[in-house]
Design a protein around this motif. Structure first.
Motif, mmCIF file in Angstrom:
data_model
loop_
_atom_site.group_PDB
_atom_site.id
_atom_site.type_symbol
_atom_site.label_atom_id
_atom_site.label_comp_id
_atom_site.label_asym_id
_atom_site.label_seq_id
_atom_site.Cartn_x
_atom_site.Cartn_y
_atom_site.Cartn_z
ATOM 1 N N ASN A 162 -9.114 -16.657 1.740
ATOM 2 C CA ASN A 162 -9.039 -17.678 0.707
ATOM 3 C C ASN A 162 -8.947 -19.041 1.394
ATOM 4 O O ASN A 162 -7.894 -19.437 1.878
ATOM 5 C CB ASN A 162 -7.825 -17.441 -0.195
ATOM 6 N N ASP A 163 -10.079 -19.736 1.452
ATOM 7 C CA ASP A 163 -10.117 -21.035 2.130
ATOM 8 C C ASP A 163 -9.367 -22.113 1.370
ATOM 9 O O ASP A 163 -8.950 -23.111 1.960
ATOM 10 C CB ASP A 163 -11.569 -21.483 2.332
ATOM 11 N N LEU A 164 -9.172 -21.900 0.081
ATOM 12 C CA LEU A 164 -8.492 -22.898 -0.735
ATOM 13 C C LEU A 164 -6.983 -22.892 -0.477
ATOM 14 O O LEU A 164 -6.384 -23.918 -0.185
ATOM 15 C CB LEU A 164 -8.784 -22.636 -2.217
ATOM 16 N N ALA A 165 -6.383 -21.710 -0.580
ATOM 17 C CA ALA A 165 -4.943 -21.576 -0.337
ATOM 18 C C ALA A 165 -4.639 -21.216 1.114
ATOM 19 O O ALA A 165 -3.480 -21.117 1.498
ATOM 20 C CB ALA A 165 -4.350 -20.515 -1.261
ATOM 21 N N ARG A 166 -5.687 -20.976 1.919
ATOM 22 C CA ARG A 166 -5.578 -20.669 3.343
ATOM 23 C C ARG A 166 -4.701 -19.432 3.602
ATOM 24 O O ARG A 166 -3.687 -19.490 4.294
ATOM 25 C CB ARG A 166 -5.043 -21.882 4.123
ATOM 26 N N TYR A 167 -5.132 -18.313 3.039
ATOM 27 C CA TYR A 167 -4.479 -17.046 3.349
ATOM 28 C C TYR A 167 -5.539 -15.957 3.485
ATOM 29 O O TYR A 167 -6.672 -16.112 3.053
ATOM 30 C CB TYR A 167 -3.431 -16.666 2.309
ATOM 31 N N MET A 168 -5.150 -14.828 4.112
ATOM 32 C CA MET A 168 -6.060 -13.708 4.326
ATOM 33 C C MET A 168 -5.391 -12.397 3.938
ATOM 34 O O MET A 168 -4.164 -12.249 4.021
ATOM 35 C CB MET A 168 -6.516 -13.650 5.792
ATOM 36 N N ASN A 169 -6.222 -11.437 3.484
ATOM 37 C CA ASN A 169 -5.764 -10.088 3.153
ATOM 38 C C ASN A 169 -6.574 -9.083 3.962
ATOM 39 O O ASN A 169 -7.693 -9.369 4.388
ATOM 40 C CB ASN A 169 -5.952 -9.785 1.667
ATOM 41 N N GLY A 170 -6.019 -7.892 4.148
ATOM 42 C CA GLY A 170 -6.768 -6.866 4.860
ATOM 43 C C GLY A 170 -6.013 -5.557 4.948
ATOM 44 O O GLY A 170 -4.928 -5.394 4.388
ATOM 45 N N ASN A 171 -6.603 -4.590 5.666
ATOM 46 C CA ASN A 171 -5.964 -3.296 5.879
ATOM 47 C C ASN A 171 -6.358 -2.764 7.251
ATOM 48 O O ASN A 171 -7.282 -3.280 7.891
ATOM 49 C CB ASN A 171 -6.341 -2.308 4.765
ATOM 50 N N PHE A 172 -5.666 -1.727 7.718
ATOM 51 C CA PHE A 172 -5.911 -1.224 9.069
ATOM 52 C C PHE A 172 -5.408 0.200 9.231
ATOM 53 O O PHE A 172 -4.567 0.684 8.452
ATOM 54 C CB PHE A 172 -5.254 -2.135 10.118
ATOM 55 N N ASP A 173 -5.923 0.859 10.285
ATOM 56 C CA ASP A 173 -5.568 2.245 10.611
ATOM 57 C C ASP A 173 -5.866 2.418 12.096
ATOM 58 O O ASP A 173 -7.017 2.295 12.505
ATOM 59 C CB ASP A 173 -6.408 3.193 9.756
ATOM 60 N N TYR A 174 -4.838 2.701 12.910
ATOM 61 C CA TYR A 174 -5.039 2.734 14.365
ATOM 62 C C TYR A 174 -4.323 3.911 15.030
ATOM 63 O O TYR A 174 -3.272 4.371 14.565
ATOM 64 C CB TYR A 174 -4.517 1.444 15.012
ATOM 65 N N LEU A 175 -4.898 4.347 16.142
ATOM 66 C CA LEU A 175 -4.253 5.279 17.057
ATOM 67 C C LEU A 175 -3.954 4.500 18.329
ATOM 68 O O LEU A 175 -4.871 3.991 18.981
ATOM 69 C CB LEU A 175 -5.167 6.467 17.368
ATOM 70 N N LEU A 176 -2.670 4.406 18.694
ATOM 71 C CA LEU A 176 -2.261 3.597 19.840
ATOM 72 C C LEU A 176 -1.768 4.501 20.972
ATOM 73 O O LEU A 176 -0.866 5.327 20.776
ATOM 74 C CB LEU A 176 -1.175 2.606 19.423
ATOM 75 N N ILE A 177 -2.378 4.353 22.132
ATOM 76 C CA ILE A 177 -2.075 5.191 23.290
ATOM 77 C C ILE A 177 -1.066 4.461 24.193
ATOM 78 O O ILE A 177 -1.219 3.262 24.450
ATOM 79 C CB ILE A 177 -3.358 5.494 24.098
ATOM 80 N N PRO A 178 -0.033 5.169 24.692
ATOM 81 C CA PRO A 178 0.966 4.485 25.528
ATOM 82 C C PRO A 178 0.413 4.057 26.880
ATOM 83 O O PRO A 178 -0.439 4.728 27.471
ATOM 84 C CB PRO A 178 2.060 5.546 25.690
ATOM 85 N N SER A 179 0.901 2.919 27.353
ATOM 86 C CA SER A 179 0.586 2.462 28.706
ATOM 87 C C SER A 179 1.527 3.150 29.689
ATOM 88 O O SER A 179 2.614 3.603 29.323
ATOM 89 C CB SER A 179 0.765 0.939 28.815
ATOM 90 N N GLU A 180 1.101 3.237 30.939
ATOM 91 C CA GLU A 180 1.950 3.862 31.950
ATOM 92 C C GLU A 180 3.138 2.961 32.274
ATOM 93 O O GLU A 180 3.012 1.735 32.317
ATOM 94 C CB GLU A 180 1.146 4.129 33.231
ATOM 95 N N ILE A 181 4.293 3.578 32.492
ATOM 96 C CA ILE A 181 5.489 2.830 32.872
ATOM 97 C C ILE A 181 5.529 2.717 34.389
ATOM 98 O O ILE A 181 5.490 3.727 35.100
ATOM 99 C CB ILE A 181 6.764 3.530 32.353
ATOM 100 N N TYR A 202 -1.637 -12.157 1.806
ATOM 101 C CA TYR A 202 -1.142 -13.541 1.784
ATOM 102 C C TYR A 202 -0.652 -14.037 3.144
ATOM 103 O O TYR A 202 0.338 -14.762 3.236
ATOM 104 C CB TYR A 202 -0.037 -13.691 0.735
ATOM 105 N N LEU A 203 -1.352 -13.642 4.220
ATOM 106 C CA LEU A 203 -0.993 -14.149 5.533
ATOM 107 C C LEU A 203 -1.612 -15.533 5.687
ATOM 108 O O LEU A 203 -2.829 -15.692 5.699
ATOM 109 C CB LEU A 203 -1.500 -13.223 6.642
#
Length: 205
Positions: A162-181, A202-203
């Motif tokens: 929304n360029d007028l009120a300057r906010y964004m909407n969305g969705n997501f789905d992720y698989l996150l793999i651990p980094s090595e310690i 409304y971000l």
């Protein structure tokens, strides 16, 4: 006389109901220039729903990143009040600021070349080997960038800007793999983290 009063009362009530039905909708409800309350939520490993309003948006050239501060339930140690929750940060990066689908890998099914990356930093409480009952705070990182080459590690969608009120909407789905310690003295068994049913609204940017 009494009959006349009843008739007058009925007319007044009818006029009142008619005015309520024909009253226009509050213009603020339809005003696209007004932003709502920023919120981001997702399910983590199908065990808990995480919700936060501590979300910021940043730009790096044409790319954009969403940064959310989180509090996660420590499912391994819920008896100790001091260890019940873990601090965490979620970062989602999009290669461009446009409405569209952003998978984690390029493919023939992704002709737009839009991609996204997600990183989850979690503060784990590790028992101190020298002092019993003491815990050390260690940050552990999980990322879609750690997935195998060409492995589908999820996606993010920007559904509205929304360029007028300057906010964004969305969705997501992720698989996150651990980094090595890197610290060999830290004994932690790390499993991939699965984020599902992710949404943000409304971000402001």
């Amino acid at each position: 006389m009494r009959k006349l009063k009843y008739i007058l009362a009925s007319v007044v009530l009818s006029a009142g109901f008619a005015s309520c039905e024909t009253e226009p909708i509050d213009e603020k409800v339809k005003d696209d220039s007004l932003p709502g309350t920023a919120i981001l939520s997702f399910d983590l490993n199908a065990k808990e729903t995480v919700v936060t309003d501590k979300v910021t948006v940043g730009f790096n050239g044409n790319a954009i990143s969403i940064n959310a501060r989180l509090s996660l339930v420590n499912h391994e140690n819920v008896s100790n009040p001091e260890l019940r929750y873990k601090a965490a940060n979620l970062t989602i990066m999009y290669s461009s600021f446009v409405v569209g689908n952003f998978p984690t890998t390029l493919s023939i099914d992704n002709p737009s070349n839009f991609t996204s990356t997600a990183i989850l930093d979690v503060q784990e409480m590790v028992p101190d080997e020298e002092e019993e009952g003491k815990f050390n705070r260690v940050w552990v990182q999980y990322s879609t960038a750690n997935a195998e080459e060409n492995q589908n590690a999820g996606y993010g969608n920007i559904t509205r800007i929304n360029d007028l009120a300057r906010y964004m909407n969305g969705n997501f789905d992720y698989l996150l793999i651990p980094s090595e310690i890197e610290d060999e003295e830290i004994d932690l068994t790390l499993e991939p983290q699965r984020i599902t049913k992710g949404n943000y609204n409304y971000l402001t940017y």
